[in-house]
Structures are given as C-alpha cells and as structure tokens.
Design a protein around this motif. Structure first.
Motif, PDB file in Angstrom:
ATOM      1  N   THR A  70       0.831  -1.193   0.000  1.00 11.84           N
ATOM      2  CA  THR A  70       0.000   0.000   0.000  1.00 11.84           C
ATOM      3  C   THR A  70       0.871   1.251   0.000  1.00 11.84           C
ATOM      4  N   LEU A 118       1.045   3.414   2.217  1.00 18.12           N
ATOM      5  CA  LEU A 118       1.623   3.546   3.557  1.00 18.12           C
ATOM      6  C   LEU A 118       2.860   2.677   3.721  1.00 18.12           C
ATOM      7  N   ALA A 155      -3.954   5.421  10.307  1.00 19.39           N
ATOM      8  CA  ALA A 155      -4.046   5.637   8.862  1.00 19.39           C
ATOM      9  C   ALA A 155      -4.329   4.338   8.125  1.00 19.39           C
ATOM     10  N   ARG A 156      -3.739   3.245   8.578  1.00 23.44           N
ATOM     11  CA  ARG A 156      -4.002   1.953   7.947  1.00 23.44           C
ATOM     12  C   ARG A 156      -5.464   1.546   8.127  1.00 23.44           C
ATOM     13  N   ALA A 213      -7.578   3.554   5.829  1.00 27.80           N
ATOM     14  CA  ALA A 213      -7.466   3.062   4.455  1.00 27.80           C
ATOM     15  C   ALA A 213      -8.332   1.818   4.250  1.00 27.80           C
ATOM     16  N   ARG A 214      -8.365   0.944   5.259  1.00 23.75           N
ATOM     17  CA  ARG A 214      -9.213  -0.248   5.150  1.00 23.75           C
ATOM     18  C   ARG A 214     -10.693   0.132   5.109  1.00 23.75           C
ATOM     19  N   LEU A 270     -11.943   2.950   4.003  1.00 25.89           N
ATOM     20  CA  LEU A 270     -12.200   3.519   2.683  1.00 25.89           C
ATOM     21  C   LEU A 270     -12.330   2.435   1.628  1.00 25.89           C
ATOM     22  N   GLY A 271     -11.564   1.367   1.785  1.00 25.47           N
ATOM     23  CA  GLY A 271     -11.628   0.268   0.839  1.00 25.47           C
ATOM     24  C   GLY A 271     -12.936  -0.494   0.890  1.00 25.47           C
ATOM     25  N   GLU A 288     -12.245   5.521  -3.212  1.00 25.40           N
ATOM     26  CA  GLU A 288     -11.056   4.940  -3.836  1.00 25.40           C
ATOM     27  C   GLU A 288      -9.966   5.985  -4.008  1.00 25.40           C
ATOM     28  N   GLN A 335      -8.366   6.589  -0.669  1.00 25.03           N
ATOM     29  CA  GLN A 335      -7.523   5.444  -0.309  1.00 25.03           C
ATOM     30  C   GLN A 335      -6.199   5.493  -1.066  1.00 25.03           C
ATOM     31  N   ARG A 336      -6.250   5.809  -2.351  1.00 24.28           N
ATOM     32  CA  ARG A 336      -5.016   5.919  -3.141  1.00 24.28           C
ATOM     33  C   ARG A 336      -4.141   7.061  -2.649  1.00 24.28           C
ATOM     34  N   ILE A 391      -3.918   8.231   0.475  1.00 24.61           N
ATOM     35  CA  ILE A 391      -3.953   8.189   1.930  1.00 24.61           C
ATOM     36  C   ILE A 391      -2.796   8.948   2.552  1.00 24.61           C
TER      37      ILE A 391
END
Length: 230
Positions: free
Chosen positions: A2, A4, A20-21, A24-25, A27-28, A106, A109-110, A112
């Motif tokens: 990712t 990150l 942040a991780r 991101a999850r 958002l996914g 998306e 997430q990209r 992040i």
C-alpha cells in the motif's frame, strides 16, 4: 503493498500510521457499501411507481420509501467530499477521481498519504467511520431498530400511495404509526378525514392517497383500545 508501506517518513504525518491503515481499510470497504446503499434506495424509493400484481391477482403498490437510505447516502457523500476538498486545497492536488461515492473513497484510499499529511485530518477517521456505520445500519439494520429520521419522513409526506403501500410504509415509521393499516384507513375515510386523490381511475386501478394527509388523520383520530376485565 500500500502507499503507507512505501512511505517511510512519518515526520509530516498528522495521523498515526496504525490509524491511517485502519482508515485506508475503511475507505476500501466503502465501494461495496455504496453499491448496497444504491440497491436499497433504488429498490424502495419508487415514488409514484406503477403497482404490480401479486400471486392472487390483487394489485399492490411497491414499498416506495426507505426512510434512512437517502440520508445515509447523502451524509456519506458529504463527508467524503469535505475531506477531498480539504486535501486538494491544502496539498495543492487536483481531484481526478470519479464523482460517485465509490470513486471518492477509492481516491482517498489511493491518496492516503496526502490525506494523512493534511492538517486537521485527525477528525477524518471518526467522521468517516460514523458515516459508514450509519450506512451499514441502513443496509443491515440491527434487530428491533425503529429509529426514523424526521427529515426524511417529512420528504415522504408528499408521496401518493395506495392503501396497501401506506400500510407498508407505516411499518417503518415507529410505534406512532404502527396501527396505520388498510383497515385503519377505511375507518379514517369513513370518518371523512381522508379522501383519495381525484381520478379518473380505471375500475381495477387502486385509489391513491397523499401520505402526509393520512399520517395526520391517523394521529388526529384516537384508536379504540380493547380492554379486558381484571
């Protein structure tokens, strides 16, 4: 891997890497959730939809309104838009994603890292998680949930439905309208409190009523309560 994982410098991040991780999850997961929300809204928000025949040949109007779906969708979209706007303004980035909820999630997430490097981003995980939780409650409502958004109920008041459709809608409006059945509507009509929208109607076409007028009449006319001797 990712973004990150590729980013090794935490110096300018306003979010803890673990937070942040998780963001991101979250958002996914939003694109699939957005699709479920769209299904709920399309399937149930059918104002003025043509009725259909049931197996016994009777005509019945489709349930027209999910009281929470539209609001959950709007709130989720608004939250994503607000954070995209802040990232683009603060980081001088041009938005190049799709305008749909899935596309915005998306994009975030990209991007992040850019989001995590935006001042004020500390509030993002909580706001996005809250919007996601509200949407999930619509798609998979908890058992016994009867919460109804007053603003969305107000939007339903102008809808025209037949008696069966109003009875179905009332089931979603909480205890206050739980007794608003087809039989109850006959009582309200006999009392002169409601009347169908002017026709002309075909012989086999169900009469339509303005939902708001029926709701008001239901509350105005006390219901009889059966009593038993002690």
């Amino acid at each position: 891997m990712t973004p990150l994982d590729r980013w090794v410098d935490d110096t300018h991040l306003y979010l803890d890497r673990t937070v942040a991780r998780e963001l991101a999850r979250t958002l996914g997961d939003i694109p699939d959730l957005a699709e479920d929300l769209a299904d709920a809204r399309t399937r149930q928000t059918r104002f003025g939809a043509v009725d259909y025949r049931t197996r016994d040949g009777a005509r019945e109007q489709r349930l027209p309104f999910n009281p929470a779906a539209a609001r959950a969708e709007d709130d989720l979209q608004a939250v994503l838009v607000s954070w995209i706007r802040l990232v683009c303004e603060e980081r001088a980035i041009a938005y190049g994603g799709d305008v749909s909820i899935a596309g915005m999630a998306e994009w975030l997430q990209r991007n992040i890292i850019a989001l995590a490097m935006t001042e004020g981003v500390e509030a993002a995980p909580g706001e996005i998680a809250a919007a996601v939780a509200a949407a999930e409650a619509v798609v998979c409502p908890p058992v016994g949930a009867n919460a109804v958004d007053a603003d969305l109920v107000a939007r339903a008041r102008a809808v025209r439905l037949n008696a069966a459709g109003i009875g179905k809608l009332a089931e979603q409006l909480g205890d206050e309208y739980r007794g608003l059945t087809v039989r109850r509507m006959r009582t309200l009509r006999a009392a002169g409190l409601i009347r169908p929208v002017p026709g002309p109607w075909s012989r086999d076409w169900p009469e339509l009523y303005v939902v708001g007028e029926v709701l008001d009449a239901h509350l105005a006319l006390p219901t009889r309560r059966r009593t038993t001797d002690a």
